[in-house]
Design an enzyme around this catalytic site. Structure first.
Site, PDB file in Angstrom:
ATOM      1  N   GLU A   1     -15.817   3.909   9.093  1.00  0.00           N
ATOM      2  CA  GLU A   1     -16.455   4.986   9.834  1.00  0.00           C
ATOM      3  C   GLU A   1     -16.392   6.330   9.118  1.00  0.00           C
ATOM      4  O   GLU A   1     -15.430   6.627   8.416  1.00  0.00           O
ATOM      5  CB  GLU A   1     -15.775   5.155  11.200  1.00  0.00           C
ATOM      6  CG  GLU A   1     -15.899   3.964  12.118  1.00  0.00           C
ATOM      7  CD  GLU A   1     -15.190   4.192  13.444  1.00  0.00           C
ATOM      8  OE1 GLU A   1     -15.305   3.324  14.326  1.00  0.00           O
ATOM      9  OE2 GLU A   1     -14.525   5.250  13.609  1.00  0.00           O
TER      10      GLU A   1
ATOM     11  N   TYR B   1     -10.966 -10.401  11.023  1.00  0.00           N
ATOM     12  CA  TYR B   1     -11.036 -10.969   9.679  1.00  0.00           C
ATOM     13  C   TYR B   1     -11.268 -12.484   9.674  1.00  0.00           C
ATOM     14  O   TYR B   1     -12.189 -12.964   9.009  1.00  0.00           O
ATOM     15  CB  TYR B   1      -9.749 -10.650   8.911  1.00  0.00           C
ATOM     16  CG  TYR B   1      -9.728  -9.251   8.331  1.00  0.00           C
ATOM     17  CD1 TYR B   1     -10.601  -8.885   7.310  1.00  0.00           C
ATOM     18  CD2 TYR B   1      -8.831  -8.299   8.796  1.00  0.00           C
ATOM     19  CE1 TYR B   1     -10.593  -7.613   6.767  1.00  0.00           C
ATOM     20  CE2 TYR B   1      -8.811  -7.021   8.267  1.00  0.00           C
ATOM     21  CZ  TYR B   1      -9.683  -6.674   7.245  1.00  0.00           C
ATOM     22  OH  TYR B   1      -9.660  -5.417   6.718  1.00  0.00           O
TER      23      TYR B   1
ATOM     24  N   HIS C   1      -1.246   0.320   5.648  1.00  0.00           N
ATOM     25  CA  HIS C   1      -1.958   1.260   6.515  1.00  0.00           C
ATOM     26  C   HIS C   1      -1.135   2.528   6.783  1.00  0.00           C
ATOM     27  O   HIS C   1      -0.857   2.886   7.915  1.00  0.00           O
ATOM     28  CB  HIS C   1      -2.338   0.590   7.841  1.00  0.00           C
ATOM     29  CG  HIS C   1      -3.349  -0.499   7.693  1.00  0.00           C
ATOM     30  ND1 HIS C   1      -4.024  -1.042   8.761  1.00  0.00           N
ATOM     31  CD2 HIS C   1      -3.824  -1.143   6.601  1.00  0.00           C
ATOM     32  CE1 HIS C   1      -4.864  -1.985   8.333  1.00  0.00           C
ATOM     33  NE2 HIS C   1      -4.737  -2.057   7.020  1.00  0.00           N
TER      34      HIS C   1
ATOM     35  N   TYR D   1     -10.919   8.162  19.142  1.00  0.00           N
ATOM     36  CA  TYR D   1     -11.918   7.530  18.287  1.00  0.00           C
ATOM     37  C   TYR D   1     -11.912   6.007  18.396  1.00  0.00           C
ATOM     38  O   TYR D   1     -12.549   5.330  17.600  1.00  0.00           O
ATOM     39  CB  TYR D   1     -11.752   8.043  16.851  1.00  0.00           C
ATOM     40  CG  TYR D   1     -12.170   9.486  16.780  1.00  0.00           C
ATOM     41  CD1 TYR D   1     -13.463   9.845  16.431  1.00  0.00           C
ATOM     42  CD2 TYR D   1     -11.293  10.498  17.178  1.00  0.00           C
ATOM     43  CE1 TYR D   1     -13.871  11.174  16.442  1.00  0.00           C
ATOM     44  CE2 TYR D   1     -11.690  11.828  17.197  1.00  0.00           C
ATOM     45  CZ  TYR D   1     -12.982  12.152  16.836  1.00  0.00           C
ATOM     46  OH  TYR D   1     -13.393  13.467  16.855  1.00  0.00           O
TER      47      TYR D   1
ATOM     48  N   GLN E   1       0.805  -1.215   0.000  1.00  0.00           N
ATOM     49  CA  GLN E   1       0.000   0.000   0.000  1.00  0.00           C
ATOM     50  C   GLN E   1       0.847   1.278   0.000  1.00  0.00           C
ATOM     51  O   GLN E   1       0.310   2.376  -0.020  1.00  0.00           O
ATOM     52  CB  GLN E   1      -0.917  -0.001   1.225  1.00  0.00           C
ATOM     53  CG  GLN E   1      -1.922  -1.139   1.239  1.00  0.00           C
ATOM     54  CD  GLN E   1      -2.758  -1.169   2.505  1.00  0.00           C
ATOM     55  OE1 GLN E   1      -2.729  -0.255   3.322  1.00  0.00           O
ATOM     56  NE2 GLN E   1      -3.521  -2.242   2.678  1.00  0.00           N
TER      57      GLN E   1
END
Length: 381
Positions: free
Chosen positions: A252, A273, A159, A262, A97
């Site tokens: 979200e 998963y 991420h 949060y 990523q």
């Protein structure tokens, strides 16, 4: 007439800048005409194709675009549709990523020419989310300087977060993902899993919520995030809207507050998963700010825009949230911090949605995350 300074003119040339200021249609191929929605009709136009996993788009004065490709290239798409590579970008770790990620122009770009980029720095063994800026001139970035790098990296290349957004006081917001290291997210001594607020030079503003704590990183604005890849600031009141990837479920939409927690990974609506068992300790907690909305089914959110212009008059004030796995955009109507209506747009028409932006002309622009991705424009009828 707007004052286009020497920095912008040097990018495309004086004659071209003059032509752009004179107006004229932008290039593009109409993919589909007269797409009907609940309140609006629009044409879908492909501005440019053959982009390799494009990640973000920024709008140049007078027309034209800067588009990042995750593989490490920055492209200048001219108003006439010609695509050129911009030299001078930093070296990136283009793996999984990671790579070249967000792009944003300084609010005073016309005067200073600064282009801000986020990217994965480091090497194959340890990579970091980083941010820097360079001077855009003569078709390349000059004097590129790394301004910020997260304090702890990771060996997994996932991420990274990496969205940018400017507040009206000139400070810069930046998301940092959890790097698949959940144990660090609730720890204020690290940047992992946080929303940061930085000066234009990458420093920590003195009025950040944790700036006076010895046990916290002074750059942190809010925490408890997994991998936030949608971020937009309402120019009317500086409200910060953010979309965050959950695990299985738990995607979200959040309204961000200074110093807010949060929840991730202790309090989450998502599930594991392999087993689909609840992830974390609870779905709600009095110590955690709950999301405004949980996207179900999974959206895999990336890219977030706020409609402020009257070109799409019926959508004014709505959020547009892109979805990777869902291959759609959700139009979201919010009243008093409650989602009261949603509508699907472009569902399955162009593929995985990586970025959604409102352009300076009021059109909506979309990037698709594909090996042969494209930049698209939604033109209201």
């Amino acid at each position: 007439m707007a004052n286009y300074g020497p920095v912008w003119r040097s990018l495309i040339g004086t004659a071209a800048a003059t032509a752009l200021l004179a107006g004229g249609a932008q290039a593009g191929e109409t993919v589909e005409s007269g797409i009907s929605t609940e309140y609006e009709q629009f044409d879908l136009v492909r501005v440019a194709g053959d982009l390799e996993h494009p990640w973000s788009v920024a709008f140049l004065p007078g027309g034209g675009y800067l588009v990042t490709e995750r593989t490490g290239e920055l492209k200048h798409i001219r108003r006439d549709g010609e695509v050129r590579e911009v030299a001078g970008v930093p070296e990136v770790v283009a793996r999984d990523q990671g790579g070249l990620l967000d792009v944003s122009l300084h609010p005073d770009f016309r005067d200073n020419g600064w282009v801000y980029l986020t990217y994965s720095s480091g090497d194959e063994d340890q990579s970091y989310t980083a941010m820097g800026r360079g001077l855009l001139e003569d078709g390349e970035l000059h004097e590129f300087e790394k301004l910020f790098e997260q304090d702890r990296g990771g060996g997994n290349h996932g991420h990274f977060g990496s969205r940018l957004g400017w507040l009206s006081d000139g400070t810069l917001l930046m998301t940092i993902g959890d790097r698949r290291q959940e144990e660090r997210v609730q720890d204020l001594s690290t940047h992992t899993g946080k929303l940061l607020r930085l000066t234009e030079d990458g420093e920590a503003p003195a009025d950040n919520p944790f700036a006076d704590r010895d046990d916290a990183q002074p750059h942190i604005y809010a925490y408890g995030l997994r991998n936030s890849q949608g971020l937009v600031v309402d120019p009317a009141d500086d409200t910060i809207w953010l979309t965050d990837h959950g695990p299985r479920g738990g995607d979200e939409l959040n309204r961000m507050e200074a110093g807010g927690n949060y929840g991730w990974p202790d309090v989450t609506l998502g599930r594991e998963y392999p087993t689909e068992r609840p992830f974390g300790e609870a779905r709600r907690s009095d110590d955690v700010i709950p999301p405004i909305y949980e996207f179900l089914p999974t959206l895999a959110p990336s890219g977030l825009a706020l409609v402020t212009a009257d070109r799409f008059e019926a959508w004014e004030g709505n959020l547009l949230a892109g979805g990777l796995r869902a291959e759609r955009i959700l139009r979201i109507v919010i009243e008093d911090d409650e989602v009261v209506h949603m509508e699907e747009l472009l569902h399955g028409k162009i593929g995985r949605i990586r970025d959604v932006r409102e352009g300076p002309n009021g059109h909506i622009y979309v990037l698709t995350d594909e090996s042969e991705g494209g930049l698209y424009r939604m033109e209201a009828r």
